[in-house]
Design a protein around this motif. Sequence first.
Motif, PDB file in Angstrom:
ATOM      1  N   ALA A 176       0.892  -1.280   0.005  1.00  0.00           N
ATOM      2  CA  ALA A 176      -0.271   0.314  -0.175  1.00  0.00           C
ATOM      3  C   ALA A 176       0.795   1.135  -0.199  1.00  0.00           C
ATOM      4  N   GLN A 177       1.712   1.402   1.129  1.00  0.00           N
ATOM      5  CA  GLN A 177       2.778   2.451   0.926  1.00  0.00           C
ATOM      6  C   GLN A 177       3.929   2.287  -0.354  1.00  0.00           C
TER       7      GLN A 177
ATOM      8  N   SER B 298       1.070   4.277  -2.938  1.00  0.00           N
ATOM      9  CA  SER B 298       1.279   5.712  -2.864  1.00  0.00           C
ATOM     10  C   SER B 298       2.383   5.916  -3.514  1.00  0.00           C
TER      11      SER B 298
ATOM     12  N   GLN C 143       2.070   6.346  -6.864  1.00  0.00           N
ATOM     13  CA  GLN C 143       0.605   6.479  -7.532  1.00  0.00           C
ATOM     14  C   GLN C 143       0.307   5.881  -8.673  1.00  0.00           C
TER      15      GLN C 143
ATOM     16  N   GLN D 124      -2.898   1.970  -7.545  1.00  0.00           N
ATOM     17  CA  GLN D 124      -3.823   1.057  -6.567  1.00  0.00           C
ATOM     18  C   GLN D 124      -2.956   0.115  -6.009  1.00  0.00           C
TER      19      GLN D 124
ATOM     20  N   GLY E 188      -5.907  -1.702   2.618  1.00  0.00           N
ATOM     21  CA  GLY E 188      -4.740  -0.907   1.492  1.00  0.00           C
ATOM     22  C   GLY E 188      -5.256  -1.722  -0.173  1.00  0.00           C
TER      23      GLY E 188
ATOM     24  N   GLN F 175      -5.583   0.532   6.642  1.00  0.00           N
ATOM     25  CA  GLN F 175      -5.399   1.455   6.069  1.00  0.00           C
ATOM     26  C   GLN F 175      -7.046   0.809   5.532  1.00  0.00           C
TER      27      GLN F 175
END
Lengths: 249, 323
Positions: free
Chosen positions: B26-27, B30, B33, B35, B56, B165
């Motif tokens: 998930a990190q 991100s 940018q 999924q 996430g 998350q």
Amino acid sequence: MNILVCISNVPDTTVRIKLADNGATIDNTGIQWIINPWDELALTRALELRDDPSSGVKQVSVAHVGLVGAEPTIRKALAIGADNAYRVNCDPADAFQTAACLASIVKNASFDLILCGIESSDYNGSNVGGMLAEMLDWVSVSGVSFLKVENGSITVNREIDGGRETLQVQSPCVCVVQKGIAKEPRIAAMRGIMQARTKTIAVSEWNGAESLTTVASYQPPKARPSCKFFDADSPEKLLEALQNEAKVI
Amino acid sequence: MAVLIYAENWEGKFKKLTFELASYGAQLASMIQTQLVAVSIGEVADEELLKLGNYGVSKVISLNHPQLQSFDSRQITRAIAQVAEQVEASALVLSANNSGKALAPRLAVRLKAGIASGVNQLPTSISPFVVSKKVFSGGAFASLTINTTVKILTLLQNSMELKEQIVSCTIERFEPTLDGGLTSPKVLESHKHAGKILLSDAEIVVSGGRGMKSADNWAPLLELAELLNAATACSRPISDEGWRPHDEHTGQTGKIIAPNLYIAIGISGATQHIAGVSSSKCIVAINNDKSAPIFESAQYGIVGDAAKVLPKLIDALKVIKNK
Ligand SMILES: Cc1cc2nc3c(=O)[nH]c(=O)nc-3n(C[C@H](O)[C@H](O)[C@H](O)COP(=O)(O)OP(=O)(O)OC[C@H]3O[C@@H](n4cnc5c(N)ncnc54)[C@H](O)[C@@H]3O)c2cc1C
């Protein structure tokens, strides 16, 4: 059945790694080079099988991807008992390049079983065996802790999270081996050392295989804070630190 | 585009490491940018799959195929690679455990992806893609640049904090195209270590070396481990001697672990031993020789005879636990 053992040439595992050029490279001065411990155990097992007539293993070869400076390590593998050796004259930058060079050797020979160690003690990648298998489109088994060959039929134990499986595998296949594969590495005897001098190392040139990764720089390990000592008679102080300072219990 | 994680299951259940993988993914997603997608193979109930959404994962691609039932890394590689292509994965993350080590290199070839194995932190840069990894069994670290469009990472167990998350998560089924070409390895026998905390999963590990003096002296070490809910480990000579089972052998030629707490009792701290435990967050050493190298790696130490220190430590721990 013919076995190929892939061997890596690594710094002696007790050596303290020093960096050079501000971390751009590793300082190689004074380093003793050895056969990667896992590969040495793989070779030992392959030789045990060859020396057992019921296995059906006829020949054990070793292959190394590296420059001429690694030949003493290859000679050592021959002295331990490998029948012949291959070297691809390429200083590989990563596992992908190494595997691609090894694949070129395998495609021009007839091996039934390839053994690779679970990782090399330098880059700790654990990648060459699996990559080689995929390049050849062979079956592979990783985490092999036991290998038996009887009349050409292969049985292995594979370590899985929380257990172990016994598998029957068809050749050709790649086995990536780990602890348990052999007890102690075989030591070269005087006779083996003499014989190794006359065995062949077939050298082939780099086949143009690229690498997919590069090392941008090296860093020394983070210095650990110096040890805080507690009195042997008051271990509760240690527990307090583990609870409140390190917060691990 | 997506970051894809391989969410392995154990008899239909995920483990902590699966959620560590999701937290890492998930990190990473991100940072680039995009999924986070997970691929799951085998029979896992929807309810279990949806747990990934707590960490996430916005989509789980679930596949089940008779040819994937036994672990044939060649076929599983094909299946995961097809999923990676479908979701246009720019990064794949697997656990650096037995199955991750078997699959990641095959996937790297199939997807022509550079690989960084055994990472324990996020990349320091995305373009170029640079990630730090341990080399020389902990003797140094390397900043590795992955030069390919698709990147593959394997993540060390217990190196990532779980990070909840909650996102909305959907499940999609996928039919892989496998070939009948080669015979898969056939499972003849399967053996599970029942009821033990696995060394690789454990957050606390209590480990003994030659300073324990004899196999008969292990009872207090086991008691300490039980009180701490810890797994047990040992140095190589101990398993070589048959004092403890081989699956407890820790170090360069045994298991490589990264628990939160590693308690080394009567272990000298040879480089080959440290190679297996240097990623532990906290090391405690109990040794009667003040100059033993283990104290260079330890954060806390007690100089003393293990046979005398252990009972006192156990008593003190019982006092805390009863509070
Ligand atoms: C290629 C290679 C690979 C290896 N791989 C591994 C590996 O994976 N894992 C591994 O562990 N080793 C490995 N080794 C072996 C390693 O070099 C060491 O020999 C080994 O780790 C030592 O084990 P030890 O600490 O239990 O024993 P020792 O080195 O004998 O140390 C015992 C310690 O106990 C202390 N002690 C003695 N009595 C007491 C007491 N009463 N109370 C408290 N402390 C006491 C001593 O001070 C000493 O520090 C490898 C070696 C080679 C060459």
